[in-house]
Design a protein around this motif. Sequence first.
Motif, PDB file in Angstrom:
ATOM      1  N   GLU A  86       0.885  -1.141   0.053  1.00 27.05           N
ATOM      2  CA  GLU A  86      -0.076  -0.257   0.165  1.00 27.05           C
ATOM      3  C   GLU A  86       0.838   1.291  -0.095  1.00 27.05           C
ATOM      4  OE1 GLU A  86      -2.838  -0.214   3.259  1.00 27.05           O
ATOM      5  OE2 GLU A  86      -3.752  -1.886   2.367  1.00 27.05           O
ATOM      6  N   LYS A  87       0.382   2.323  -0.655  1.00 32.11           N
ATOM      7  CA  LYS A  87       0.887   3.533  -0.811  1.00 32.11           C
ATOM      8  C   LYS A  87       0.223   4.715  -0.356  1.00 32.11           C
ATOM      9  CE  LYS A  87       3.476   1.551  -4.874  1.00 32.11           C
ATOM     10  NZ  LYS A  87       2.505   0.461  -4.831  1.00 32.11           N
ATOM     11  N   LYS A  88      -0.201   4.686   0.987  1.00 32.71           N
ATOM     12  CA  LYS A  88      -1.228   5.529   1.560  1.00 32.71           C
ATOM     13  C   LYS A  88      -0.444   6.974   1.513  1.00 32.71           C
ATOM     14  CE  LYS A  88      -3.834   2.544   4.318  1.00 32.71           C
ATOM     15  NZ  LYS A  88      -5.012   2.587   3.621  1.00 32.71           N
TER      16      LYS A  88
ATOM     17  N   CYS B   6      -0.443   6.094  -7.171  1.00 33.64           N
ATOM     18  CA  CYS B   6      -0.564   4.555  -6.672  1.00 33.64           C
ATOM     19  C   CYS B   6      -0.613   3.578  -7.751  1.00 33.64           C
ATOM     20  CB  CYS B   6      -1.921   4.543  -5.679  1.00 33.64           C
ATOM     21  SG  CYS B   6      -1.598   5.350  -3.986  1.00 33.64           S
ATOM     22  N   TRP B   7      -1.241   4.026  -8.666  1.00 32.99           N
ATOM     23  CA  TRP B   7      -1.442   3.094  -9.978  1.00 32.99           C
ATOM     24  C   TRP B   7      -0.416   3.333 -11.089  1.00 32.99           C
ATOM     25  CZ3 TRP B   7      -5.779   0.017 -11.512  1.00 32.99           C
ATOM     26  CH2 TRP B   7      -6.954  -0.084 -10.300  1.00 32.99           C
TER      27      TRP B   7
ATOM     28  N   HIS C 187      -4.885  10.228   0.259  1.00 31.48           N
ATOM     29  CA  HIS C 187      -5.545   8.997  -0.432  1.00 31.48           C
ATOM     30  C   HIS C 187      -5.124   7.849   0.501  1.00 31.48           C
ATOM     31  CE1 HIS C 187      -7.171   6.921  -3.790  1.00 31.48           C
ATOM     32  NE2 HIS C 187      -6.004   6.026  -3.665  1.00 31.48           N
TER      33      HIS C 187
ATOM     34  N   ASP D 149     -11.397   4.167  -7.861  1.00 28.32           N
ATOM     35  CA  ASP D 149     -10.400   4.560  -6.904  1.00 28.32           C
ATOM     36  C   ASP D 149     -10.461   6.172  -7.276  1.00 28.32           C
ATOM     37  OD1 ASP D 149      -8.507   4.519  -5.116  1.00 28.32           O
ATOM     38  OD2 ASP D 149      -6.916   4.021  -6.256  1.00 28.32           O
TER      39      ASP D 149
ATOM     40  N   ALA E 144      -4.280   8.909  -6.126  1.00 25.34           N
ATOM     41  CA  ALA E 144      -4.707   7.560  -6.890  1.00 25.34           C
ATOM     42  C   ALA E 144      -3.819   7.495  -8.156  1.00 25.34           C
ATOM     43  CB  ALA E 144      -6.234   7.539  -7.400  1.00 25.34           C
TER      44      ALA E 144
ATOM     45  N   ALA F  79      -4.017  -1.736  -3.713  1.00 28.04           N
ATOM     46  CA  ALA F  79      -2.676  -2.182  -4.056  1.00 28.04           C
ATOM     47  C   ALA F  79      -2.851  -3.797  -4.248  1.00 28.04           C
ATOM     48  CB  ALA F  79      -1.875  -1.842  -2.740  1.00 28.04           C
TER      49      ALA F  79
ATOM     50  N   ASP G 201      -4.694   4.086  -0.163  1.00 30.60           N
ATOM     51  CA  ASP G 201      -4.395   3.042  -1.107  1.00 30.60           C
ATOM     52  C   ASP G 201      -5.126   1.688  -1.049  1.00 30.60           C
ATOM     53  OD1 ASP G 201      -3.643   1.849  -3.634  1.00 30.60           O
ATOM     54  OD2 ASP G 201      -1.556   1.798  -2.879  1.00 30.60           O
TER      55      ASP G 201
END
Length: 391
Positions: free
Chosen positions: A177-179, A186-187, A275, A254, A183, A280, A277
């Motif tokens: 996860e990349k909190k 993260c993608w 955001h 997302d 978005a 993930a 995540d």
Amino acid sequence: MSQGEAGRTSASRGRRRGRRRSDLDAKPELDPRLRELARLLRQLLDGSNGEVSQIRVVEELKAAHYPLAPSTLSNILSGKRLPTLQIVQQLAQLRGADQGFWQTEWAVVCLQLRRDGLTHLFAVKLTDEERAALKDPAVRQRVAEIDEAAAAERERIRRAAHAVLDELESQRPSGREKKGWSAEDCWRDLTDFLVRLVTLFDERPVTGYPAAGMPREEILRDLVLPRVAELAGLTGQSEWRPLAEEIAAKYRMDIKDLTNGIAVMPYPDVSLPVHGDNYARYRAKAARHALILARKAIEHVRPDVELPPAMPSPGYPPAPDDYAQDFFDRPLRQRAAVMLGMLAIFSVPAVVMAAGWASSSVSTLLMPVFSFLSVMFFAICYVAPVGGRHR
């Protein structure tokens, strides 16, 4: 007019009258064996420059008492059909070439086409001379050698393709996860993964990637996923289209989710909504699914293709433990808090003892309480300035 000028004028007139033959390499739909035979016949008739027109060749054949329709010669020299053995022998005789060599070349191609069931590319009814040429042991031996070499080359290409996919699999999205990131960021790992996967099958670059001037949320949706869907036509695997549609649907969900929670940023005085995540694991699952489809279509991977380098990642922040620093490397505010906490630990018991409580039973009971409060005060002063950060 001199003889040389007359010859050049005649050749120029012949080029204007005859239609130039199209480039064989620009026609991937042609059978490769017919393409190569047509290339050899062109070299036989024209040399290496291809200056002589089809009309002139037809006129030369007519003068040699072997009439041939221009359309027939065009189909032969364009690699669309296999000529008869008699036509090949007449062309070889026209240029004074070895007819035995050309008979063998014709027989090898004809035998391969018949074996593969491509009878529509040549005359189904063969003459007795053509059947005898196909039964030549030298021809059959050469066909066997060609097939063996082709099988070895296919196996080499298949192993190289598996090696490239193994390398790509080692770099697929991990699911961590990349909190704290948008978005789009993260993608980005899945976006870059899919771009590199597409280039293994399709030599066309993903136009516009990376698109610096394009809204980031549109890169995956408008540039990458349509190319993933096109792999269904390139590889014959229809599962590519539903995979692209599923990824697009999850990505839209997302992007629209603006209530992913609150996280403490690295600065102690700021607490902002960031955001969360939540996809993930799905990205890792989608990457695995894409790799499975790629391995099913391993024969469609471009020969000797090299895996493109990955785009630089946004630099996702590490865990809070990775921010530990030595005391003198900390900011002045943190060092002051540490000193204040240490002073509280030693000063509070000293004040209690100096007040004359050391000999009383009350001081014995209160000393652990004051010590605990001092330690808690030190911990608050030490930890609060550091703050927290999500992965």
